[in-house]
Design a protein around this motif. Structure first.
Motif, PDB file in Angstrom:
ATOM      1  N   ALA A 226       0.827  -1.221   0.000  1.00  0.00           N
ATOM      2  CA  ALA A 226       0.000   0.000   0.000  1.00  0.00           C
ATOM      3  C   ALA A 226       0.851   1.256   0.000  1.00  0.00           C
ATOM      4  O   ALA A 226       0.423   2.303  -0.485  1.00  0.00           O
ATOM      5  CB  ALA A 226      -0.947  -0.003   1.193  1.00  0.00           C
ATOM      6  N   ARG A 227       2.083   1.162   0.546  1.00  0.00           N
ATOM      7  CA  ARG A 227       2.953   2.335   0.608  1.00  0.00           C
ATOM      8  C   ARG A 227       3.443   2.757  -0.769  1.00  0.00           C
ATOM      9  O   ARG A 227       3.964   3.856  -0.936  1.00  0.00           O
ATOM     10  CB  ARG A 227       4.137   2.039   1.541  1.00  0.00           C
ATOM     11  N   LEU A 228       3.294   1.882  -1.747  1.00  0.00           N
ATOM     12  CA  LEU A 228       3.756   2.200  -3.098  1.00  0.00           C
ATOM     13  C   LEU A 228       2.619   2.644  -4.014  1.00  0.00           C
ATOM     14  O   LEU A 228       2.846   2.946  -5.185  1.00  0.00           O
ATOM     15  CB  LEU A 228       4.459   0.981  -3.713  1.00  0.00           C
ATOM     16  N   ILE A 229       1.392   2.664  -3.502  1.00  0.00           N
ATOM     17  CA  ILE A 229       0.251   3.105  -4.310  1.00  0.00           C
ATOM     18  C   ILE A 229       0.242   4.629  -4.359  1.00  0.00           C
ATOM     19  O   ILE A 229       0.339   5.299  -3.331  1.00  0.00           O
ATOM     20  CB  ILE A 229      -1.072   2.583  -3.721  1.00  0.00           C
ATOM     21  N   THR A 230       0.131   5.175  -5.557  1.00  0.00           N
ATOM     22  CA  THR A 230       0.085   6.621  -5.751  1.00  0.00           C
ATOM     23  C   THR A 230      -1.259   7.004  -6.366  1.00  0.00           C
ATOM     24  O   THR A 230      -2.004   6.136  -6.842  1.00  0.00           O
ATOM     25  CB  THR A 230       1.232   7.081  -6.673  1.00  0.00           C
ATOM     26  N   PRO A 231      -1.619   8.288  -6.368  1.00  0.00           N
ATOM     27  CA  PRO A 231      -2.927   8.669  -6.909  1.00  0.00           C
ATOM     28  C   PRO A 231      -3.191   8.167  -8.326  1.00  0.00           C
ATOM     29  O   PRO A 231      -4.317   7.771  -8.642  1.00  0.00           O
ATOM     30  CB  PRO A 231      -2.878  10.209  -6.855  1.00  0.00           C
ATOM     31  N   ARG A 232      -2.171   8.160  -9.177  1.00  0.00           N
ATOM     32  CA  ARG A 232      -2.403   7.738 -10.564  1.00  0.00           C
ATOM     33  C   ARG A 232      -2.806   6.271 -10.673  1.00  0.00           C
ATOM     34  O   ARG A 232      -3.410   5.855 -11.666  1.00  0.00           O
ATOM     35  CB  ARG A 232      -1.152   7.975 -11.401  1.00  0.00           C
ATOM     36  N   ASP A 233      -2.473   5.442  -9.651  1.00  0.00           N
ATOM     37  CA  ASP A 233      -2.764   4.016  -9.733  1.00  0.00           C
ATOM     38  C   ASP A 233      -4.255   3.732  -9.740  1.00  0.00           C
ATOM     39  O   ASP A 233      -4.696   2.726 -10.300  1.00  0.00           O
ATOM     40  CB  ASP A 233      -2.082   3.273  -8.583  1.00  0.00           C
ATOM     41  N   PHE A 234      -5.052   4.590  -9.112  1.00  0.00           N
ATOM     42  CA  PHE A 234      -6.502   4.412  -9.166  1.00  0.00           C
ATOM     43  C   PHE A 234      -7.014   4.702 -10.576  1.00  0.00           C
ATOM     44  O   PHE A 234      -7.981   4.091 -11.028  1.00  0.00           O
ATOM     45  CB  PHE A 234      -7.184   5.325  -8.147  1.00  0.00           C
ATOM     46  N   ASP A 235      -6.369   5.627 -11.265  1.00  0.00           N
ATOM     47  CA  ASP A 235      -6.723   5.949 -12.649  1.00  0.00           C
ATOM     48  C   ASP A 235      -6.329   4.813 -13.574  1.00  0.00           C
ATOM     49  O   ASP A 235      -7.052   4.459 -14.514  1.00  0.00           O
ATOM     50  CB  ASP A 235      -6.012   7.251 -13.050  1.00  0.00           C
ATOM     51  N   HIS A 236      -5.176   4.191 -13.322  1.00  0.00           N
ATOM     52  CA  HIS A 236      -4.667   3.130 -14.192  1.00  0.00           C
ATOM     53  C   HIS A 236      -5.262   1.757 -13.885  1.00  0.00           C
ATOM     54  O   HIS A 236      -5.200   0.857 -14.717  1.00  0.00           O
ATOM     55  CB  HIS A 236      -3.145   3.034 -14.051  1.00  0.00           C
ATOM     56  N   SER A 237      -5.821   1.586 -12.700  1.00  0.00           N
ATOM     57  CA  SER A 237      -6.301   0.276 -12.287  1.00  0.00           C
ATOM     58  C   SER A 237      -7.445  -0.221 -13.175  1.00  0.00           C
ATOM     59  O   SER A 237      -8.400   0.508 -13.436  1.00  0.00           O
ATOM     60  CB  SER A 237      -6.794   0.328 -10.839  1.00  0.00           C
TER      61      SER A 237
END
Length: 266
Positions: A226-237
């Motif tokens: 979880a520490r490596l999740i950034t805001p863009r990851d929700f867009d890319h998921s």
């Protein structure tokens, strides 16, 4: 809930000017690219609101993540749906109505707190919705995040952010930024996307899992730290739908009838 201490309090006061400087806008407010009223109307609990920030902090995050999205906030429902607390009373004192959708977010200088979605009325936003997330699990994600309300930001993060404003090559290796590295859990505890990612992990909902083939040939999902999740990851998921609310709405199908400021054609 807060784990602040007298030592952290005096450090917070000492670093307050740095926090203010990092949080200052570095770009002017632009024209919104979405219909904010429609977005507010359709917000649901456990939706993610991504923000294209304009502060100095945002510029750092854009450099690190190579994405325009610099901040993520979790919708926890409308004000009328939340339990009465000091945070909700403060929002009502500020004039927030019961029908307003409320975001839970983690910010440098404020820690984990509640904000009305209207604070972003003129910003560029993107709405990401977890696909097929059950209503029960959506409430569990919201409850997980609300339980962290009041968690302070970590002071080390300020130093990490300030390092980006110095020539990187001139800094000793031990001084170079560790922002978003896996081995620094304390520093990352109130980064906006980390808190949200942990909420979804609590109900085993995927964001950007790593997939490997097991010994028997079946696909095995490995949860990403979880520490490596950034805001863009929700867009890319692939597990989150991107919901857009253009100004023209369904009328865009009549694009040939749109009035432009000139009559020239390519």
């Amino acid at each position: 809930m807060s784990d602040s201490s007298p030592q952290q309090d005096w450090r917070s006061r000492l670093l307050a000017p740095a926090v203010k400087w990092l949080g200052a806008d570095s770009r002017p407010l632009g024209m919104p690219r979405n219909d904010f009223a429609r977005l507010c109307e359709h917000l649901r609990p456990a939706d993610i609101v991504l923000v294209e920030g304009r502060t100095r902090i945002s510029g750092v995050i854009q450099s690190v993540t190579l994405s325009a999205w610099t901040h993520a906030a979790l919708c926890v429902g409308r004000l009328a749906d939340l339990e009465e607390s000091e945070a909700t009373r403060r929002l009502r004192a500020e004039g927030v109505t019961d029908a307003t959708s409320i975001l839970l977010e983690a910010e440098l200088g404020r820690g984990v707190h509640l904000s009305p979605v209207t604070r972003y009325a003129r910003e560029h936003l993107r709405l990401c919705r977890p696909r097929e997330l059950s209503a029960t699990d959506a409430q569990a994600v919201v409850a997980y995040a609300l339980a962290r309300l009041g968690t302070p930001y970590n002071l080390r993060q300020i130093g990490d952010l300030l390092r980006f404003f110095f020539p990187y090559g001139l800094l000793p290796r031990r001084w170079r930024s560790t922002l978003f590295e896996a081995g620094h859990s304390d520093m990352a505890r109130t980064i906006c996307s980390t808190l949200i990612a942990r909420g979804f992990a609590s109900v085993r909902y995927p964001i950007l899992p790593t997939i490997h083939r097991g010994a028997d040939g079946d696909m095995v999902f490995h949860r990403r730290d979880a520490r490596l999740i950034t805001p863009r990851d929700f867009d890319h998921s692939p597990y989150f739908d991107v919901i857009k609310y253009p100004f023209f709405g369904d009328d865009v199908a009549r694009y040939r009838e749109l009035e432009w400021d000139d009559d020239t054609r390519p």
